[in-house]
Write a protein that holds these residues in place. Structure first.
Motif, PDB file in Angstrom:
ATOM      1  N   SER A 334      31.650  32.007  53.173  1.00 50.17           N
ATOM      2  CA  SER A 334      30.951  33.170  53.727  1.00 50.17           C
ATOM      3  C   SER A 334      29.879  33.678  52.772  1.00 50.17           C
ATOM      4  N   ASP A 335      28.854  34.284  53.352  1.00 51.26           N
ATOM      5  CA  ASP A 335      27.853  35.019  52.584  1.00 51.26           C
ATOM      6  C   ASP A 335      27.810  36.482  53.017  1.00 51.26           C
ATOM      7  N   SER A 336      28.812  36.911  53.792  1.00 59.88           N
ATOM      8  CA  SER A 336      28.870  38.284  54.297  1.00 59.88           C
ATOM      9  C   SER A 336      30.086  38.987  53.718  1.00 59.88           C
ATOM     10  N   ILE A 337      29.849  40.096  53.047  1.00 59.34           N
ATOM     11  CA  ILE A 337      30.935  40.843  52.411  1.00 59.34           C
ATOM     12  C   ILE A 337      31.875  41.434  53.452  1.00 59.34           C
ATOM     13  N   LEU A 338      31.308  42.101  54.436  1.00 59.90           N
ATOM     14  CA  LEU A 338      32.144  42.751  55.449  1.00 59.90           C
ATOM     15  C   LEU A 338      32.907  41.731  56.283  1.00 59.90           C
ATOM     16  N   ALA A 339      32.250  40.638  56.621  1.00 62.68           N
ATOM     17  CA  ALA A 339      32.899  39.639  57.470  1.00 62.68           C
ATOM     18  C   ALA A 339      34.111  39.032  56.763  1.00 62.68           C
ATOM     19  N   SER A 340      33.944  38.607  55.513  1.00 63.45           N
ATOM     20  CA  SER A 340      35.062  38.028  54.781  1.00 63.45           C
ATOM     21  C   SER A 340      36.159  39.053  54.525  1.00 63.45           C
ATOM     22  N   SER A 341      35.770  40.309  54.333  1.00 61.54           N
ATOM     23  CA  SER A 341      36.761  41.368  54.117  1.00 61.54           C
ATOM     24  C   SER A 341      37.623  41.570  55.356  1.00 61.54           C
ATOM     25  N   TYR A 368      27.681  36.482  45.015  1.00 62.10           N
ATOM     26  CA  TYR A 368      28.902  36.262  44.229  1.00 62.10           C
ATOM     27  C   TYR A 368      29.403  37.549  43.573  1.00 62.10           C
ATOM     28  N   PHE A 369      28.552  38.230  42.823  1.00 57.57           N
ATOM     29  CA  PHE A 369      29.000  39.415  42.092  1.00 57.57           C
ATOM     30  C   PHE A 369      29.310  40.577  43.037  1.00 57.57           C
ATOM     31  N   ALA A 370      28.545  40.697  44.104  1.00 57.54           N
ATOM     32  CA  ALA A 370      28.834  41.750  45.082  1.00 57.54           C
ATOM     33  C   ALA A 370      30.182  41.506  45.754  1.00 57.54           C
ATOM     34  N   MET A 371      30.471  40.239  46.067  1.00 56.38           N
ATOM     35  CA  MET A 371      31.749  39.906  46.694  1.00 56.38           C
ATOM     36  C   MET A 371      32.914  40.198  45.753  1.00 56.38           C
ATOM     37  N   LYS A 372      32.766  39.836  44.474  1.00 59.25           N
ATOM     38  CA  LYS A 372      33.823  40.106  43.507  1.00 59.25           C
ATOM     39  C   LYS A 372      34.062  41.608  43.366  1.00 59.25           C
ATOM     40  N   GLN A 373      32.976  42.376  43.273  1.00 60.46           N
ATOM     41  CA  GLN A 373      33.116  43.818  43.105  1.00 60.46           C
ATOM     42  C   GLN A 373      33.776  44.466  44.312  1.00 60.46           C
ATOM     43  N   TRP A 374      33.480  43.969  45.500  1.00 62.80           N
ATOM     44  CA  TRP A 374      34.078  44.545  46.711  1.00 62.80           C
ATOM     45  C   TRP A 374      35.603  44.383  46.699  1.00 62.80           C
ATOM     46  N   PHE A 375      36.077  43.193  46.363  1.00 60.69           N
ATOM     47  CA  PHE A 375      37.520  42.971  46.400  1.00 60.69           C
ATOM     48  C   PHE A 375      38.223  43.596  45.201  1.00 60.69           C
ATOM     49  N   ILE A 376      37.490  43.889  44.129  1.00 57.63           N
ATOM     50  CA  ILE A 376      38.074  44.684  43.047  1.00 57.63           C
ATOM     51  C   ILE A 376      38.282  46.120  43.512  1.00 57.63           C
ATOM     52  N   ARG A 377      37.320  46.638  44.260  1.00 51.36           N
ATOM     53  CA  ARG A 377      37.416  48.005  44.780  1.00 51.36           C
ATOM     54  C   ARG A 377      38.378  48.101  45.958  1.00 51.36           C
ATOM     55  N   ASN A 378      38.530  47.005  46.696  1.00 46.38           N
ATOM     56  CA  ASN A 378      39.344  47.042  47.915  1.00 46.38           C
ATOM     57  C   ASN A 378      40.358  45.895  47.905  1.00 46.38           C
ATOM     58  N   PRO A 379      41.413  46.006  47.101  1.00 44.52           N
ATOM     59  CA  PRO A 379      42.433  44.948  47.077  1.00 44.52           C
ATOM     60  C   PRO A 379      43.217  44.917  48.388  1.00 44.52           C
ATOM     61  N   CYS A 380      43.797  43.763  48.687  1.00 45.66           N
ATOM     62  CA  CYS A 380      44.533  43.569  49.936  1.00 45.66           C
ATOM     63  C   CYS A 380      46.016  43.373  49.644  1.00 45.66           C
ATOM     64  N   LYS A 381      46.738  44.473  49.549  1.00 45.40           N
ATOM     65  CA  LYS A 381      48.177  44.464  49.303  1.00 45.40           C
ATOM     66  C   LYS A 381      48.513  43.533  48.140  1.00 45.40           C
ATOM     67  N   GLN A 382      49.466  42.601  48.370  1.00 49.29           N
ATOM     68  CA  GLN A 382      49.916  41.719  47.302  1.00 49.29           C
ATOM     69  C   GLN A 382      49.225  40.356  47.340  1.00 49.29           C
ATOM     70  N   ALA A 383      48.291  40.173  48.242  1.00 47.20           N
ATOM     71  CA  ALA A 383      47.601  38.886  48.353  1.00 47.20           C
ATOM     72  C   ALA A 383      46.638  38.701  47.183  1.00 47.20           C
ATOM     73  N   ALA A 384      46.498  37.468  46.748  1.00 50.37           N
ATOM     74  CA  ALA A 384      45.573  37.130  45.673  1.00 50.37           C
ATOM     75  C   ALA A 384      44.256  36.659  46.275  1.00 50.37           C
ATOM     76  N   ILE A 385      43.143  37.125  45.685  1.00 49.57           N
ATOM     77  CA  ILE A 385      41.812  36.779  46.203  1.00 49.57           C
ATOM     78  C   ILE A 385      40.980  36.201  45.074  1.00 49.57           C
ATOM     79  N   GLN A 386      40.438  35.024  45.301  1.00 48.46           N
ATOM     80  CA  GLN A 386      39.567  34.354  44.335  1.00 48.46           C
ATOM     81  C   GLN A 386      38.193  34.172  44.954  1.00 48.46           C
ATOM     82  N   VAL A 387      37.142  34.611  44.249  1.00 45.95           N
ATOM     83  CA  VAL A 387      35.768  34.439  44.714  1.00 45.95           C
ATOM     84  C   VAL A 387      35.128  33.332  43.886  1.00 45.95           C
ATOM     85  N   LEU A 388      34.576  32.331  44.575  1.00 41.18           N
ATOM     86  CA  LEU A 388      34.005  31.162  43.916  1.00 41.18           C
ATOM     87  C   LEU A 388      32.515  31.061  44.216  1.00 41.18           C
ATOM     88  N   ASN A 389      31.739  30.735  43.196  1.00 45.26           N
ATOM     89  CA  ASN A 389      30.299  30.513  43.335  1.00 45.26           C
ATOM     90  C   ASN A 389      30.062  29.018  43.445  1.00 45.26           C
TER      91      ASN A 389
END
Length: 622
Positions: A334-341, A368-389
């Protein structure tokens, strides 16, 4: 005796010559009466006055649009439209009818004539094989009304085939005309100009000539200063009445039909050119809107990127989880922050145990950096999220670029035996992109992943997908039998099962171990290389290579696992949406865009985290 006989013979010859002369004169008289009679009956339409050829150049994004020649009209078509214009402009009050009916008829005729030409704006261009039948029964649906079965000529398809989902969006977002009176003034002005030269030649009608000239000048002055109904002067209704009265008087006198005919043909040509221009312009702007990032989403990406470097945020990555094959791994390109969220949020919300879920978001360097920052600000319960460039990975190819799942609009053009006759004649196919064939290298330690497109909303727990026995297949996907391989012209010369159903991306269970064993990535690249160089787009070649690569390698998932079409089909039943495990918004009308289909947006919005302050600052309101 001989002399008398000779004289009698001469007299008989004179009578015969006289009779022949009389008959010839009568024939000429009859012909002189038939010519004007034939002209009045409309036969004059077969004689076209010469004029310049007017063409409209296709836009750069729509090379498949055919050129439109304004002079190539059928005789009957022009005659019908000229009669329609005359009837519309007649001062006698017509029966009550739809205000937009006349303009809609004109647009329908233009679209019908254009549909007979080559050039449906499909990107990438992919058209299904036409059926040999010429006619079919088509189910026409109207919002808020009943469906009707009508028999139509296949060459006269509705605008959906030509312009795809744009026509549906236009019907849903139709606005009232703001220049209806202005257009009516232009019509009256053209008619008055058509009759004026003939009236001016009648010596006894000097007063009518002056009145017509005065009204023509007054209309010209108003139209030079006005483009919308709100700008018209207060007494414009009286001016309408005067002009209509003058035109009614002019119609009572014999006029030069050639002059009127030329003027009305000018109206026809100008109207068709204008309608065609505005239709192409609307389609261009529509495509531009769906293919570019909205300003608010661009603002969100920039704000998050600045925040990432400004705050020096460091996400805590659990590398053991990211490479643990015993966990449930999801891949989102994905290249969309909201869509992947939304994809991640909806998956986690319906999971029985989210602690076993690992999400890998593959994106490009710009996001890449915007996506990482979004999931740092908005974690999803106990799921692990990895952002790859993907552009910074060492994959043995220096020019790796992110490519999203490719969507193709397939339009059918015929036949009772064609699957296209079953209501919806346009289908959107989603297929793997170049980036998907790098997954076996990117996740070389994993054996099985579930690939989710970023325009998906999850409504059920997806854990059972890891328990499937795929019987040695590589790709578990929902198949779409509305389109079969044999109906695609682009695969005509390849060896394949013509009756095989196409598989859809969106929700795919990928057995990476089997993928590596069969060398799927290498097979794809070989097919891609063989089919390159033919002048086709990269996306079209990728589709053909993907379909051929996965022959006999696709495990058919139950249809309830994924429901497609929420990005282009207005008539999906609510019960079907409720029963589906995942909703796929394939098509141009994505839910995060303003032109998304309204009745489907709620399923997407409910999983969007609206509490983030950046959404308010950037005015993000999907």
């Amino acid at each position: 005796m001989k002399g008398g006989g000779g004289g009698g013979g001469g007299g008989g010859g004179g009578k015969r010559r006289w009779k022949v002369l009389v008959i010839g004169v009568m024939v000429l008289v009859i012909l002189s009466m038939l010519v004007p009679l034939a002209f009045l009956l409309g036969l004059h339409n077969t004689f076209h006055s010469p004029g310049p050829v007017v063409t409209v150049q296709p836009s750069s994004l729509f090379n498949s649009f055919s050129r439109i020649n304004a002079t190539k009209h059928s005789q009957r078509d022009i005659s019908d439209r000229v009669d329609a214009v005359l009837q519309k402009l007649n001062p006698v009050p017509p029966e009550k009818r739809d205000v937009n009916e006349g303009s809609r008829d004109m647009m329908n005729r233009t679209i019908i004539r254009d549909s007979k030409k080559k050039g449906v704006p499909v990107s990438p261009p992919l058209v299904a094989n036409p059926s040999p039948a010429n006619k079919t029964k088509t189910e026409v649906s109207y919002k808020g009304g009943q469906r009707a079965i009508v028999s139509v000529d296949e060459s006269q398809r509705t605008c959906q085939v030509k312009y795809g989902s744009y026509c549906l969006w236009r019907e849903e977002n139709k606005e009232p005309m703001k220049d209806a009176k202005v257009k009516h003034m232009k019509d009256l002005l053209f008619v008055a100009r058509a009759y004026y030269p003939s009236i001016a030649k009648i010596p006894s009608q000097n007063k009518l000539t002056r009145d017509m000239k005065q009204n023509i000048q007054e209309f010209e002055r108003i139209l030079s200063e006005t483009s919308a109904d709100g700008d018209l002067p207060p007494q414009v209704d009286k001016k309408f009445q005067k002009m209509e009265a003058v035109i009614a008087k002019a119609k009572a006198f014999p006029v030069d039909c050639n002059n009127v005919d030329k003027k009305l043909r000018q109206i026809l040509d100008l109207t068709e050119d204008e309608a065609s221009f505005h239709m192409k312009q609307s389609v261009f702007l529509y495509q531009l809107a769906v293919q570019t990032m909205p300003k608010s989403l661009h603002c969100l990406s920039m704000r998050l990127t600045v925040e990432h470097f400004k705050s020096g945020s460091v996400d805590i990555e659990n590398s053991e989880k990211f490479s643990d094959p015993s966990l449930l791994h999801f891949v989102i390109i994905s290249d969309s922050i909201l869509a992947s969220s939304v994809v991640i949020n909806s998956t986690v919300v319906h999971a029985r145990e989210s602690k076993n879920f690992v999400f890998h978001v593959v994106t490009d360097e710009q996001n890449y950096f915007a996506m990482k920052q979004w999931f740092i600000r908005n974690p999803c319960k106990q799921a692990a999220i990895q952002v790859l460039n993907i552009e910074k990975m060492e994959l043995g190819n220096s020019d790796v670029k992110l490519s999203l799942p490719t969507e193709f609009r397939v339009s059918f053009t015929g036949g009772e035996n064609s699957l296209a006759s079953q209501g919806n004649r346009t289908h959107y196919l989603s297929s793997f992109s170049q980036s998907h064939y790098l997954l076996s290298k990117i996740f070389h330690k994993l054996e099985k992943v579930v690939v989710l497109d970023h325009d998906v909303v999850v409504q059920r727990d997806l854990s059972p997908l890891w328990e499937l026995d795929m019987e040695g297949k590589v790709n578990g996907a929902v198949k779409s039998c509305s389109v079969r391989l044999g109906q695609l012209k682009s695969l005509k010369r390849r060896s394949f099962d013509a009756n095989a159903c196409l598989w859809m991306s969106g929700l795919n269970v990928i057995d990476l171990a089997r993928w590596r064993e069969l060398g799927v990535s290498e097979t794809y690249r070989e097919f891609y290389k063989q089919m390159s160089g033919g002048g086709e787009s990269r996306e079209a070649i990728a589709l053909k290579a993907s379909l051929l690569t996965f022959q006999d390698k696709v495990y058919a998932l139950d249809d309830k696992w994924a429901l497609s079409g929420l990005g282009h089909d207005y008539y999906i039943k609510p019960q079907s949406i409720k029963n589906a495990a995942t909703l796929h918004y394939n098509g141009n009308m994505k839910p995060w865009l303003e032109m998304g289909i309204p009745q489907y947006k709620s399923y997407w919005r409910e999983h969007l985290n609206r509490e983030d302050g950046f959404l308010t600052d950037c005015n993000v309101n999907p």
